[in-house]
Structure formats: structure tokens, C-alpha cells
Design a protein around this motif. Structure first.
Motif, PDB file in Angstrom:
ATOM      1  N   HIS A   1      33.407  23.194 -12.700  1.00 43.05           N
ATOM      2  CA  HIS A   1      33.725  22.548 -11.936  1.00 43.05           C
ATOM      3  C   HIS A   1      32.781  21.439 -11.197  1.00 43.05           C
ATOM      4  N   SER A   2      31.560  21.691 -11.734  1.00 43.48           N
ATOM      5  CA  SER A   2      30.390  20.986 -11.204  1.00 43.48           C
ATOM      6  C   SER A   2      30.011  19.912 -12.571  1.00 43.48           C
TER       7      SER A   2
ATOM      8  N   LEU B   1      28.064  10.813  -9.419  1.00 45.58           N
ATOM      9  CA  LEU B   1      27.882  10.038  -8.258  1.00 45.58           C
ATOM     10  C   LEU B   1      29.224   9.717  -7.746  1.00 45.58           C
ATOM     11  N   ALA B   2      30.272   9.401  -8.483  1.00 46.19           N
ATOM     12  CA  ALA B   2      31.578   9.013  -7.898  1.00 46.19           C
ATOM     13  C   ALA B   2      32.214  10.132  -7.252  1.00 46.19           C
ATOM     14  N   ILE B   3      32.136  11.452  -7.408  1.00 45.44           N
ATOM     15  CA  ILE B   3      32.736  12.217  -6.688  1.00 45.44           C
ATOM     16  C   ILE B   3      32.183  12.741  -5.229  1.00 45.44           C
ATOM     17  N   VAL B   4      31.106  12.057  -4.970  1.00 41.53           N
ATOM     18  CA  VAL B   4      30.349  12.413  -3.713  1.00 41.53           C
ATOM     19  C   VAL B   4      31.380  11.729  -2.605  1.00 41.53           C
TER      20      VAL B   4
ATOM     21  N   ILE C   1      27.983  20.647 -16.170  1.00 40.67           N
ATOM     22  CA  ILE C   1      28.553  20.213 -17.274  1.00 40.67           C
ATOM     23  C   ILE C   1      27.510  19.522 -18.119  1.00 40.67           C
ATOM     24  N   GLY C   2      26.880  18.316 -17.190  1.00 39.27           N
ATOM     25  CA  GLY C   2      25.708  17.594 -17.878  1.00 39.27           C
ATOM     26  C   GLY C   2      24.494  18.524 -18.326  1.00 39.27           C
ATOM     27  N   SER C   3      24.291  19.804 -17.601  1.00 31.79           N
ATOM     28  CA  SER C   3      23.193  20.627 -18.194  1.00 31.79           C
ATOM     29  C   SER C   3      23.582  21.169 -19.466  1.00 31.79           C
TER      30      SER C   3
END
Length: 409
Positions: A90-91, A170-173, A95-97
Motif C-alpha cells: 500500500h506504500s 507526492l500526490a497522495i500526501v 512499490i518504487g523500491s
């Protein structure tokens, strides 16, 4: 009876330092450069080979340096393994890692396949270059064109994942209305293409290739990216002006009385319009026709194309400054109180030294590729390229060779 209520709100330090700006800039240039190299290397458009060769060196160098900036921004880099030991689907960072290492491997694989024929031709070169070419080429067999296309398509798919995760994290913050908008991810991608095309123009100049085809192609990419970025920015602004609620409206309200934000908006708009106008001016110049030594008429590009690299510098500046505003200036807006927090760039590794050091590492990566990799002969697999030797003149290393490349000016 009058009473006074005093409200105290803590001031928190910024969470992301300039290392984050360097990462978001480098990774955007990386995936955008990959897409600029794809027409020739993946889809076989030979007219794009000069551009692809320049874009590939930009892609490889930024792909190698971007993870370094990302690790530095973790504050405790040696704990990066926590992303894998405590994975969270969910992060977006988690996912990017996973996506980032796969993307790195795919880019290096594509570059190796594109450079392998030229490395095979360089094996007989005396000295360290020949030794490295012998080791890196891994045998004398041909490089299947189909393999280049497959690895290239995989890299393009993973690059789309990089675009998505870097914008989404960024957009989810929700705590930052200036980030919490659907307009931010496409704007990050679009400005990435602006910076990447600008970098190709600069590399085309400083490498001595001076390919006219690459200049024209990158000017068209710049023109389209500027138009798209302008439409996104206008939609972003109108969304906030016409809405009474929502993240965009809250974002505009938070910076309404800030003189620095108004000057930033003016700077961005003016620079973008000026860049668009300059690119349009160059592309609409008439093609010159002149006679060669045999008296035959030939076409040549406008003389002003020689100065296109200056527009490339402006484009790089736009791509980097947009990320500075988004990642650093946004954190100046107080979340728990009114007003803005002042941020002074420190001189140490978390500030100026980190910025300069990252660009220095990037330059070092480009120089090492220039020294030991025959990137000017990159192609879509196939037969071994024309042999190159250190004693040959510079024309051998130019784009004059085969497969429809442009001449070395």
C-alpha cells in the motif's frame, strides 16, 4: 472582560532535503531519455539513431546516479533493506523500491546490447580500452535485434512504473494541498521530457557530434512538451480558481498572499513562454539551399541551429527548478500555523555540497562512458560495427558510419 488565547504550534524541520530534488530530476531525465532513444533502438527508426545515441548516454548516466541521491535522502542509507524486509504493497515508496532496481537492470541491459557490436570492434584496440571492450563484449557472437527490442520494451514498461510511482508518492500526501492533486504526476513527467530533450541538445554540442537531425527532432519534442506543460499548468490553475473545495483550491489559498510564490509563478510562466517562442522561431526558419563543390543544390539547416544548445540549458533549468519549487518551496508552507517557514540552503552535504556533488558524480559517469564505451556506434544489435582504434582520426568516431547516421561536423 477581555481575554487572550495564545496558540502555540510546533515548527517541524523539512522532511525532504535537496537530495530529493536531485533524485526526482535525475530519474525524470532517465525515463524521458529512454523514450527518446526508443524510436531507433527499440523500433528501428534509423533516422533517430543520432538522437538515440545521445539519449542513451543521458539515460545510462542519470540512471546510475539517481539511486545514489535517493539513498542519501533516506537519512540512514544503510537501512534501505527495510523496504524489502518490511514490504508494504500500500506504500508507493515500497512499490518504487521494487520497480527501481528492475528498471536499472533493464536500462543497463539495453545499453549493453546497443553498445556490444561497437565493443566487439574495439577489442583489438591497445590499452585499457581494448581490455575493457574484450571483457564487456562477452564473446564474438552477434547481438540479436529481437533481444534489443524485447529488453527495450521491458525497460519502457518499467519506466512507466517509475513515472507513476514518483508522481503518486507526492500526490497522495493529503497534508500538503500543493502536492495532493492529480495534475502533479503528469506535470512531473512533462517537465522531465523538457529537461531530457534539453540535455540531448547540450550533449550534441559538447560531444562534437553536432547532428542537425538530432537538433531538429529535439526541438520538436521541446515544442510539444512545452505545449503540453502549458495546458496542464492552465488546467491546474483553472481547477483551483473555479473550485471552492478540493486540494487545488486549498493549495492556491495557502499561497495567495505570498509574494515569493507569485514571483515563482511569474518566473515559471515567463520562462516557459520564452522557451516555447524561441523553439517555435527556430523551427519556422526557412531551410537554406546552397550549392556544393559540384554545383548541385543541397539543403542545410538554419544557421541558428548552432545555438540550440542554449535553449537546452534553459530546458534543463526549467526541469530542475520545477522540482525545487515542488519539493522544497512547498515545505516552506506551514501546516500547523499561518505563514511560511524560511529555509536557508546549508553548505554541507544536505545542501549545496550535496547538489554540486550529485552533478559532479553525474559528470563523472558521462566522462567514464565517453572514455571507455564507443557509444557513438550504438545500434539495434546486428553485425559488429566498424572497428575503431585510438590512432584513427576523429571522423571514425563520428556519426558518419553506417546505418543512416549523420555526418560529424
Amino acid at each position: 472582560m477581555n481575554s487572550t488565547i495564545e496558540l502555540l504550534a510546533p515548527r517541524y524541520d523539512i522532511a525532504w532535503y535537496p537530495w530529493a530534488v536531485q533524485y526526482f530530476f535525475m530519474i525524470a531525465v532517465s525515463y524521458a531519455s529512454l523514450w527518446l532513444a526508443a524510436p531507433a533502438l527499440v523500433f528501428g527508426k534509423k533516422a533517430w539513431l543520432p538522437t538515440a545515441r545521445l539519449a542513451l548516454i543521458a539515460c545510462v548516466s542519470t540512471t546510475l546516479v539517481a539511486p545514489v541521491a535517493l539513498l542519501a535522502d533516506l537519512h540512514q542509507p544503510l537501512r534501505f533493506w527495510h523496504f524489502y524486509a518490511y514490504a508494504n504493497s500500500h506504500s508507493w515508496m515500497s512499490i518504487g523500491s521494487v520497480v527501481l532496481p528492475l528498471y536499472l537492470v533493464s536500462v543497463l541491459g539495453l545499453a549493453w546490447l546497443a553498445w556490444r557490436p561497437a565493443l566487439q570492434a574495439q577489442r583489438s584496440t591497445p590499452g585499457l580500452s581494448g581490455m575493457l571492450a574484450t571483457w564487456l563484449s562477452l564473446g564474438s557472437g552477434t547481438t540479436p535485434r529481437a533481444m534489443v527490442a524485447v529488453v527495450g520494451l521491458a525497460a519502457l514498461g518499467l519506466s512507466s512504473g517509475i513515472m507513476l510511482y514518483t508522481g503518486a508518492e507526492l500526490a497522495i500526501v493529503k497534508a500538503r494541498p500543493l502536492w495532493n492533486t492529480v495534475w502533479l504526476p503528469p506535470m512531473l513527467a512533462t517537465t522531465g521530457f523538457i529537461a531530457a530533450s534539453g540535455l540531448v541538445l547540450v550533449l550534441n554540442r559538447v560531444s562534437g557530434l553536432c547532428s542537425q537531425d538530432a537538433i531538429r527532432q529535439m526541438l520538436y519534442v521541446l515544442l510539444g512538451a512545452c505545449v503540453l506543460a502549458g495546458l496542464i499548468a492552465l488546467s491546474w490553475f483553472l481547477d483551483g480558481v473555479n473550485a471552492y473545495v478540493g486540494s487545488v483550491a486549498a493549495a492556491l489559498e495557502s499561497v495567495r498572499y505570498s509574494a515569493s510564490w507569485r514571483s515563482t509563478a511569474l518566473w515559471g510562466s515567463t520562462t516557459g513562454i520564452a522557451l516555447f517562442a524561441a523553439v517555435l522561431f527556430l523551427l519556422t526558419r526557412p531551410t537554406l539551399r546552397q550549392k556544393d563543390v559540384r554545383g548541385v543544390l543541397s539543403s542545410s539547416q538554419p544557421a541558428l541551429f548552432a545555438w540550440a544548445w542554449l535553449l537546452g540549458l534553459v530546458a534543463i533549468h526549467m526541469g530542475w527548478m520545477f522540482r525545487w519549487v515542488v519539493l522544497m518551496d512547498v515545505q516552506h508552507v506551514a501546516r500547523n500555523s499561518a505563514g511560511f517557514h524560511h529555509y536557508g540552503i546549508p553548505a554541507g552535504s544536505s545542501g549545496i555540497l550535496g547538489i554540486v556533488g550529485t552533478f559532479g558524480l553525474w559528470l563523472a559517469a558521462i566522462l567514464l562512458i565517453e572514455l571507455f564505451i564507443p557509444w557513438r556506434q550504438a545500434q539495434q544489435g546486428g553485425l559488429i560495427a566498424t572497428p575503431t582504434h585510438a590512432t584513427q582520426d576523429a571522423s571514425t568516431h563520428s556519426l558518419t558510419a553506417k546505418k543512416g547516421a549523420s555526418s560529424h561536423v
